[in-house]
Design an enzyme around this catalytic site. Structure first.
Site, PDB file in Angstrom:
ATOM      1  N   THR A  44       1.876  -3.000   4.868  1.00  0.00           N
ATOM      2  CA  THR A  44       2.575  -1.729   4.692  1.00  0.00           C
ATOM      3  C   THR A  44       3.871  -1.628   5.488  1.00  0.00           C
ATOM      4  OG1 THR A  44       0.518  -0.615   4.191  1.00  0.00           O
ATOM      5  CG2 THR A  44       2.320   0.757   5.007  1.00  0.00           C
ATOM      6  N   PHE A  45       3.806  -1.838   6.791  1.00  0.00           N
ATOM      7  CA  PHE A  45       5.007  -1.612   7.595  1.00  0.00           C
ATOM      8  C   PHE A  45       6.095  -2.651   7.330  1.00  0.00           C
ATOM      9  CE2 PHE A  45       4.610   1.913  10.813  1.00  0.00           C
ATOM     10  CZ  PHE A  45       3.635   2.584  10.094  1.00  0.00           C
TER      11      PHE A  45
END
Ligand SMILES: [Zn+2]
Length: 422
Positions: A82-83
């Site tokens: 995600t990040f």
């Protein structure tokens, strides 16, 4: 992805006020008085919305946007977490270059610190400027209803916060501290409230983030009816946004993306590392494992990992295959193991962390394919051939009329034939 739900009091009060006050239902002005608004660019992330969810027949609003504008298969960057990918989408750099190389990482320049999804110390993020910083510096007002990194005082060189904040950085003019309890309707209403302001105070670039498809995908697996229902629920929010924009006579270029897909996991598809407990320091395990051998144990750990394994391959960081574009950043651990999609790496049996869905696998695997749909006055209609998500930030620069930036890993080539002439 699990974000720590911290609440900035001021930001939350803003949301609560926005939610407590029903939108003023002013009578529609006569047609001659409708203000000609310039288009707003809205970047929307539906976390872990795998590309093929669009074909489940439950997302008519996203399908309509795709029919009006453009869509195409988008590859995430590696690792498909995600990040790293949210930062790629707003910087145009692969994780190896922008520095967010995992959802969890360590940095030799900052010993004793570990990056997690709650980390907002600017030094983790400063290697690459996100699009909202570039826009604010060009005089374009921005607002973010969540995006990884949007709460960071970008560019600040302070390493410890003073009274809870970092001085000297740049944030979006309007931003909210991430809080999973702010529901999807509140998120959409916040964007619409910003656009209801007088012209001088309206953002011209906005981000909007929905996490529910990811949360449900981890819990129930990508093929579950729960994920299909979550996709339908977010699609209904897209409709609410589109209708709200129309009611405001607000033209908008919508760019709807996901950060990665989702692969079905099971407690029967688990790969134990099986290393002696005192031989290594583990940073992360799951779809991949990142670890550093402890001093004096390098040969033992390498011998155990750098040999053929069923459903898993391991490399020294410098020997990670070039197609992953990963392995030079000092934050990447010395040894890196990658599981086949649907498999999970654990330290030892039987302590399998059990989820029904995971991501982080080979970014070119079908399971990791990401959503991309864009529509609005800037776009023609068509299908874009497969492209990498490093190309999204250059597209956003075009939409905001920011000049092309040298040194990025992507460019706007995939979209040029689909942009209306200015
Ligand atoms: Zn995600």
């Amino acid at each position: 992805m699990r974000w720590t739900t911290r609440i900035a009091a001021a930001a939350l009060i803003g949301v609560l006020q926005a939610c407590a006050t029903p939108p003023v239902q002013a009578p529609p002005p006569p047609p001659a008085a409708v203000e000609a608004r310039p288009p707003v660019t809205i970047l929307i992330s539906i976390d872990a919305f795998r590309a093929d969810y669009l074909q489940r027949g439950v997302t008519p609003n996203l399908v309509r946007l795709a029919a009006q504008g453009i869509t195409g298969p988008m590859r995430p960057s590696f690792p498909s977490k995600t990040f790293p990918n949210h930062w790629t989408l707003v910087t145009g750099l692969v994780p190896d270059h922008h520095g967010i190389v995992g959802n969890r990482m360590e940095d030799p320049a900052h010993p004793n610190e570990t990056f997690t999804t709650a980390s907002d110390a600017p030094y983790w993020w400063n290697a690459a400027a996100p699009i909202w910083v570039e826009a604010e510096k060009a005089g374009i007002r921005t607002g973010t209803v969540f995006w990884p990194g949007a709460n960071v005082a970008w560019g600040s060189t302070i390493t410890k916060p003073d009274h809870g904040d970092y001085a000297g950085g740049t944030r979006p003019r309007d931003w909210l501290q991430y809080n999973q309890a702010v529901n999807d309707t509140q998120r959409v209403d916040t964007v619409l409230d910003w656009l209801r302001r007088p012209a001088a105070n309206r953002p011209r670039f906005v981000t909007l983030y929905f996490d529910r498809v990811d949360v449900v995908g981890h819990e129930h697996g990508p093929d579950s009816p729960e994920v299909t229902r979550a996709a339908a629920a977010v699609d209904a929010q897209i409709r609410a946004l589109v209708e709200g924009l129309a009611a405001l006579h607000q033209p908008a270029n919508l760019v709807v993306v996901s950060d990665h897909g989702m692969s079905e996991t099971s407690d029967t598809r688990v790969i134990p590392l099986g290393l002696p407990k005192d031989s290594y320091h583990l940073i992360e395990a799951g779809p991949f494992a990142a670890l550093n051998p402890l001093p004096g144990k390098e040969a033992l750990v390498e011998q155990a990992l750098l040999r053929p394994h069923p459903h898993m391959e391991c490399w020294r960081k410098a020997e990670i295959p070039a197609r992953f574009r990963y392995g030079n950043n000092p934050r990447i651990a010395a040894l890196f193991c990658l599981a086949e999609p649907r498999w999970m790496i654990v330290e030892k049996l039987p302590d399998a962390p059990f989820t029904r869905g995971e991501h982080g696998y080979d970014n070119r695997s079908a399971d990791m394919a990401a959503l991309f749909v864009a529509a609005g006055p800037a776009f023609r209609h068509g299908t874009v051939p497969a492209f990498d998500n490093v190309d999204v930030a250059p597209l956003l620069r075009d939409l905001l009329a920011l000049p092309p930036k040298a040194g990025l890993d992507g460019d706007d080539t995939p979209f040029r034939a689909f942009l209306q002439p200015r």
